[in-house]
Design an enzyme around this catalytic site. Structure first.
Site, PDB file in Angstrom:
ATOM      1  N   GLY A 135       0.818  -1.236   0.000  1.00 56.59           N
ATOM      2  CA  GLY A 135       0.000   0.000   0.000  1.00 56.59           C
ATOM      3  C   GLY A 135       0.838   1.267   0.000  1.00 56.59           C
TER       4      GLY A 135
ATOM      5  N   ARG B 248       7.989  -3.622   2.563  1.00 62.30           N
ATOM      6  CA  ARG B 248       9.307  -3.880   3.157  1.00 62.30           C
ATOM      7  C   ARG B 248      10.094  -2.615   3.432  1.00 62.30           C
ATOM      8  NH1 ARG B 248      11.370  -7.442  -1.653  1.00 62.30           N
ATOM      9  NH2 ARG B 248      10.271  -5.708  -2.612  1.00 62.30           N
TER      10      ARG B 248
ATOM     11  N   TYR C  18      -2.319 -12.972 -17.281  1.00 66.23           N
ATOM     12  CA  TYR C  18      -1.603 -14.157 -17.757  1.00 66.23           C
ATOM     13  C   TYR C  18      -1.794 -15.354 -16.824  1.00 66.23           C
ATOM     14  CZ  TYR C  18       2.456 -11.717 -15.463  1.00 66.23           C
ATOM     15  OH  TYR C  18       3.305 -11.056 -14.632  1.00 66.23           O
TER      16      TYR C  18
ATOM     17  N   GLY D 132      -5.040  -4.348 -16.036  1.00 66.98           N
ATOM     18  CA  GLY D 132      -4.364  -4.454 -17.325  1.00 66.98           C
ATOM     19  C   GLY D 132      -3.109  -3.622 -17.273  1.00 66.98           C
TER      20      GLY D 132
ATOM     21  N   ARG E 191      10.875  -0.267 -23.483  1.00 69.95           N
ATOM     22  CA  ARG E 191      11.647  -0.830 -24.579  1.00 69.95           C
ATOM     23  C   ARG E 191      10.772  -1.575 -25.588  1.00 69.95           C
ATOM     24  NH1 ARG E 191      14.900  -3.410 -21.656  1.00 69.95           N
ATOM     25  NH2 ARG E 191      13.846  -5.403 -21.792  1.00 69.95           N
TER      26      ARG E 191
HETATM   27  C1  LIG Z   1       4.857  -5.896 -18.741  1.00 68.90           C
HETATM   28  C2  LIG Z   1       3.709  -6.730 -18.255  1.00 68.90           C
HETATM   29  C3  LIG Z   1       3.554  -6.727 -16.760  1.00 68.90           C
HETATM   30  C4  LIG Z   1       2.771  -7.898 -16.349  1.00 68.90           C
HETATM   31  C5  LIG Z   1       1.929  -7.719 -15.160  1.00 68.90           C
HETATM   32  C6  LIG Z   1       2.585  -7.760 -13.850  1.00 68.90           C
HETATM   33  C7  LIG Z   1       3.124  -6.673 -13.319  1.00 68.90           C
HETATM   34  C8  LIG Z   1       3.691  -6.702 -11.994  1.00 68.90           C
HETATM   35  O1  LIG Z   1       3.687  -7.665 -11.267  1.00 68.90           O
HETATM   36  S1  LIG Z   1       4.338  -5.269 -11.583  1.00 68.90           S
HETATM   37  C9  LIG Z   1       4.922  -5.504  -9.917  1.00 68.90           C
HETATM   38  C10 LIG Z   1       6.344  -5.486  -9.920  1.00 68.90           C
HETATM   39  N1  LIG Z   1       6.814  -5.086  -8.605  1.00 68.90           N
HETATM   40  C11 LIG Z   1       7.824  -5.676  -8.027  1.00 68.90           C
HETATM   41  O2  LIG Z   1       8.410  -6.609  -8.558  1.00 68.90           O
HETATM   42  C12 LIG Z   1       8.197  -5.102  -6.697  1.00 68.90           C
HETATM   43  C13 LIG Z   1       8.995  -6.003  -5.873  1.00 68.90           C
HETATM   44  N2  LIG Z   1      10.194  -6.548  -6.573  1.00 68.90           N
HETATM   45  C14 LIG Z   1      11.299  -6.889  -5.931  1.00 68.90           C
HETATM   46  O3  LIG Z   1      11.370  -6.761  -4.739  1.00 68.90           O
HETATM   47  C15 LIG Z   1      12.459  -7.477  -6.679  1.00 68.90           C
HETATM   48  O4  LIG Z   1      12.305  -7.172  -8.052  1.00 68.90           O
HETATM   49  C16 LIG Z   1      12.612  -9.006  -6.511  1.00 68.90           C
HETATM   50  C17 LIG Z   1      11.508  -9.749  -7.237  1.00 68.90           C
HETATM   51  C18 LIG Z   1      13.934  -9.386  -7.120  1.00 68.90           C
HETATM   52  C19 LIG Z   1      12.550  -9.519  -5.078  1.00 68.90           C
HETATM   53  O5  LIG Z   1      13.512  -9.008  -4.253  1.00 68.90           O
HETATM   54  P1  LIG Z   1      14.446  -9.953  -3.310  1.00 68.90           P
HETATM   55  O6  LIG Z   1      13.711 -10.987  -2.616  1.00 68.90           O
HETATM   56  O7  LIG Z   1      15.240  -8.996  -2.501  1.00 68.90           O
HETATM   57  O8  LIG Z   1      15.305 -10.718  -4.353  1.00 68.90           O
HETATM   58  P2  LIG Z   1      16.831 -10.597  -4.808  1.00 68.90           P
HETATM   59  O9  LIG Z   1      17.193  -9.212  -5.196  1.00 68.90           O
HETATM   60  O10 LIG Z   1      17.650 -11.262  -3.759  1.00 68.90           O
HETATM   61  O11 LIG Z   1      16.817 -11.513  -6.125  1.00 68.90           O
HETATM   62  C20 LIG Z   1      16.377 -12.875  -6.060  1.00 68.90           C
HETATM   63  C21 LIG Z   1      16.824 -13.563  -7.343  1.00 68.90           C
HETATM   64  O12 LIG Z   1      16.141 -12.973  -8.465  1.00 68.90           O
HETATM   65  C22 LIG Z   1      17.112 -12.552  -9.425  1.00 68.90           C
HETATM   66  N3  LIG Z   1      16.674 -11.352 -10.121  1.00 68.90           N
HETATM   67  C23 LIG Z   1      16.300 -10.181  -9.566  1.00 68.90           C
HETATM   68  N4  LIG Z   1      15.975  -9.302 -10.524  1.00 68.90           N
HETATM   69  C24 LIG Z   1      16.161  -9.932 -11.719  1.00 68.90           C
HETATM   70  C25 LIG Z   1      16.002  -9.543 -13.083  1.00 68.90           C
HETATM   71  N5  LIG Z   1      15.595  -8.299 -13.424  1.00 68.90           N
HETATM   72  N6  LIG Z   1      16.266 -10.458 -14.040  1.00 68.90           N
HETATM   73  C26 LIG Z   1      16.698 -11.717 -13.720  1.00 68.90           C
HETATM   74  N7  LIG Z   1      16.854 -12.145 -12.429  1.00 68.90           N
HETATM   75  C27 LIG Z   1      16.611 -11.257 -11.464  1.00 68.90           C
HETATM   76  C28 LIG Z   1      18.341 -12.249  -8.590  1.00 68.90           C
HETATM   77  O13 LIG Z   1      19.516 -12.250  -9.392  1.00 68.90           O
HETATM   78  C29 LIG Z   1      18.299 -13.391  -7.578  1.00 68.90           C
HETATM   79  O14 LIG Z   1      18.741 -14.579  -8.156  1.00 68.90           O
HETATM   80  P3  LIG Z   1      20.234 -15.134  -7.916  1.00 68.90           P
HETATM   81  O15 LIG Z   1      21.189 -14.100  -8.490  1.00 68.90           O
HETATM   82  O16 LIG Z   1      20.293 -16.429  -8.648  1.00 68.90           O
HETATM   83  O17 LIG Z   1      20.431 -15.279  -6.426  1.00 68.90           O
HETATM   84  N1  LIG Z   2       1.194  -2.021 -12.936  1.00 72.01           N
HETATM   85  C1  LIG Z   2       0.667  -2.875 -13.809  1.00 72.01           C
HETATM   86  O1  LIG Z   2       0.515  -2.554 -15.016  1.00 72.01           O
HETATM   87  C2  LIG Z   2       0.223  -4.219 -13.373  1.00 72.01           C
HETATM   88  C3  LIG Z   2       0.252  -4.611 -12.049  1.00 72.01           C
HETATM   89  N2  LIG Z   2      -0.244  -5.827 -11.680  1.00 72.01           N
HETATM   90  C4  LIG Z   2      -0.312  -6.209 -10.258  1.00 72.01           C
HETATM   91  O2  LIG Z   2      -0.726  -5.100  -9.489  1.00 72.01           O
HETATM   92  C5  LIG Z   2      -0.142  -5.188  -8.185  1.00 72.01           C
HETATM   93  C6  LIG Z   2       0.549  -3.905  -7.831  1.00 72.01           C
HETATM   94  O3  LIG Z   2       1.589  -3.672  -8.769  1.00 72.01           O
HETATM   95  P1  LIG Z   2       2.283  -2.266  -8.944  1.00 72.01           P
HETATM   96  O4  LIG Z   2       1.715  -1.265  -8.015  1.00 72.01           O
HETATM   97  O5  LIG Z   2       2.295  -1.942 -10.382  1.00 72.01           O
HETATM   98  O6  LIG Z   2       3.795  -2.647  -8.509  1.00 72.01           O
HETATM   99  P2  LIG Z   2       4.806  -1.923  -7.504  1.00 72.01           P
HETATM  100  O7  LIG Z   2       6.124  -2.564  -7.759  1.00 72.01           O
HETATM  101  O8  LIG Z   2       4.711  -0.446  -7.623  1.00 72.01           O
HETATM  102  O9  LIG Z   2       4.257  -2.330  -6.082  1.00 72.01           O
HETATM  103  C7  LIG Z   2       4.541  -3.533  -5.442  1.00 72.01           C
HETATM  104  C8  LIG Z   2       4.377  -3.279  -3.962  1.00 72.01           C
HETATM  105  O10 LIG Z   2       4.515  -4.512  -3.250  1.00 72.01           O
HETATM  106  C9  LIG Z   2       5.425  -4.327  -2.179  1.00 72.01           C
HETATM  107  N3  LIG Z   2       6.128  -5.591  -1.957  1.00 72.01           N
HETATM  108  C10 LIG Z   2       6.897  -6.266  -2.859  1.00 72.01           C
HETATM  109  N4  LIG Z   2       7.415  -7.359  -2.282  1.00 72.01           N
HETATM  110  C11 LIG Z   2       6.954  -7.382  -1.010  1.00 72.01           C
HETATM  111  C12 LIG Z   2       7.145  -8.275   0.081  1.00 72.01           C
HETATM  112  N5  LIG Z   2       7.922  -9.357  -0.025  1.00 72.01           N
HETATM  113  N6  LIG Z   2       6.519  -8.007   1.256  1.00 72.01           N
HETATM  114  C13 LIG Z   2       5.732  -6.908   1.386  1.00 72.01           C
HETATM  115  N7  LIG Z   2       5.521  -6.028   0.396  1.00 72.01           N
HETATM  116  C14 LIG Z   2       6.129  -6.261  -0.795  1.00 72.01           C
HETATM  117  C15 LIG Z   2       6.354  -3.219  -2.650  1.00 72.01           C
HETATM  118  O11 LIG Z   2       6.911  -2.511  -1.566  1.00 72.01           O
HETATM  119  P3  LIG Z   2       8.416  -2.804  -1.010  1.00 72.01           P
HETATM  120  O12 LIG Z   2       9.284  -3.013  -2.222  1.00 72.01           O
HETATM  121  O13 LIG Z   2       8.721  -1.599  -0.205  1.00 72.01           O
HETATM  122  O14 LIG Z   2       8.268  -4.035  -0.178  1.00 72.01           O
HETATM  123  C16 LIG Z   2       5.405  -2.313  -3.409  1.00 72.01           C
HETATM  124  O15 LIG Z   2       4.785  -1.399  -2.542  1.00 72.01           O
HETATM  125  C17 LIG Z   2       0.771  -6.416  -8.205  1.00 72.01           C
HETATM  126  O16 LIG Z   2       0.067  -7.525  -7.689  1.00 72.01           O
HETATM  127  C18 LIG Z   2       1.040  -6.612  -9.678  1.00 72.01           C
HETATM  128  O17 LIG Z   2       1.374  -7.945 -10.000  1.00 72.01           O
HETATM  129  C19 LIG Z   2      -0.743  -6.702 -12.584  1.00 72.01           C
HETATM  130  C20 LIG Z   2      -0.780  -6.371 -13.921  1.00 72.01           C
HETATM  131  C21 LIG Z   2      -0.279  -5.119 -14.408  1.00 72.01           C
END
Ligand SMILES: CCCCC/C=C/C(=O)SCCNC(=O)CCNC(=O)[C@H](O)C(C)(C)COP(=O)(O)OP(=O)(O)OC[C@H]1O[C@@H](n2cnc3c(N)ncnc32)[C@H](O)[C@@H]1OP(=O)(O)O
Ligand SMILES: NC(=O)C1=CN([C@@H]2O[C@H](COP(=O)(O)OP(=O)(O)OC[C@H]3O[C@@H](n4cnc5c(N)ncnc54)[C@H](OP(=O)(O)O)[C@@H]3O)[C@@H](O)[C@H]2O)C=CC1
Length: 293
Positions: A35, A59, A163, A205, A222
């Protein structure tokens, strides 16, 4: 944005508008994971505008604190708790520390980055699946247990991705996890309806925003430099549109809606072409050379 000859889907009402009556959530507390940023903050905002108190979880303390101030300005009490949703003991502490047992849980936090399946390390798989699916389950289990023990109703909303149905080339970890998240909705809605707990899904979406991590934002920029005209709606989502859907799903006006996943994407996930576009392998879409070289 490219000029287009067609109008696309109309723009939504302005930020601050609401379909639900003012005060719909007065006396209610909504816990939103993630949030502190992006779509989670937008969802929390719409609940707060309707009178909800909030518990926001993430976090990063600084991010939560900034969001706490912003959301608090809307009038309700906002509790910010640092918690990694992969840690069930910390989750229990968050519920213990909340001023009241939240009656709505929005499982919004997730993790994601694009990577060709063959390049993905075991840890990369674990990080995404543990946060997106297992973290969602840990939060939901704690919420459900406490409501069952108290004999009180509740509402869970799991934020997903389309997906979950279609598969997600370039996102094998996230797509598999989101399929699990959607399936949990269907299982738990049945299991917990007798206790008064609704469980629904909400799928955004394309909702680009400034808080997205670089791996996702960079990929969108990209591979999709013309985001709006590549959507059937000829526009992307506005975060408030997702917030409005969430406030409806948890509201008294949706009490008979459970086990449903609502997609808010302007029909993008249903898109098919009369003439198929050329297939471009994921490696090429992500600008990577041949595997192993
Ligand atoms: C375009 C269409 C979108 C589709 C719809 C979905 C959208 C979404 O879900 S948007 C939400 C996205 N938001 C987030 O991802 C926020 C939170 N993300 C994170 O915290 C990090 O990105 C995390 C996933 C890497 C998790 O953090 P943490 O637990 O601290 O993990 P580590 O940094 O220790 O990495 C673990 C492991 O993953 C490898 N890795 C990290 N980033 C990448 C990358 N960009 N590409 C490839 N691999 C990656 C990292 O290297 C670690 O692996 P090892 O090196 O083998 O230990
Ligand atoms: N944006 C988009 O176009 C799309 C988004 N979604 C979904 O919508 C949701 C929100 O995405 P969006 O706002 O775009 O992404 P963001 O990356 O902006 O938000 C992700 C949030 O989750 C928190 N978070 C990540 N890992 C943890 C963890 N281990 N424990 C507690 N909190 C965590 C992050 O905070 P912190 O890193 O501080 O922990 C951050 O506030 C997700 O479920 C995503 O899969 C789905 C399709 C498309």
């Amino acid at each position: 944005m490219t000029e287009n000859a067609y109008p696309g889907l109309p723009s939504p009402p302005p930020l601050g508008a609401s379909a639900l009556p003012p005060g719909t959530y007065e006396g209610h507390t909504v816990l939103v994971t993630g949030g502190g940023s992006g779509l989670g903050k937008a969802i929390a905002t719409e609940f707060a505008r309707l009178g909800a108190d909030l518990v926001i979880v993430g976090r990063t303390a600084d991010r939560l604190k900034a969001a706490q101030e912003e959301l608090g300005a809307l009038g309700g009490r906002v509790t910010a708790s640092v918690c990694d949703i992969r840690d069930p003991e910390r989750i229990a502490e968050v519920f213990d520390a909340a001023p009241v047992l939240p009656d709505v849980l929005v499982n919004n936090a997730a993790a994601n980055f694009p990577v060709p399946a063959e390049d993905m390390s075991p840890n990369a798989w674990r990080a995404v699946v543990d946060i997106t699916l297992t973290g969602t389950w840990f939060m939901t289990r704690e919420f459900g247990r406490r409501h069952l023990a108290a004999g009180t109703p509740g509402s869970v909303i799991n934020v997903g991705a389309s997906y979950a149905w279609t598969g997600g080339p370039g996102f094998a970890h996230s797509a598999a996890a989101k399929a699990g998240v959607k399936n949990l909705v269907e299982t738990l809605a049945v299991e917990w309806a007798p206790y008064g707990i609704q469980v629904n899904g909400l799928v955004p979406g394309l909702f680009p925003h400034a808080d997205l991590p670089e791996a996702i934002r960079g990929n969108l920029e990209r591979t999709d430099d013309d985001k709006a005209s590549r959507q059937p709606a000829l526009r992307v989502g506005q975060a408030r549109e997702l917030g409005w859907a969430a406030t409806f799903l948890a509201s008294p006006y949706a009490r008979f809606v459970s086990g449903h996943t609502m997609v808010v994407d302007g029909a993008n996930w249903q898109r098919r072409n009369v003439v198929n576009a050329p297939v471009v392998p994921v490696r090429e879409q992500l600008g990577r050379g041949p595997y192993g070289q």
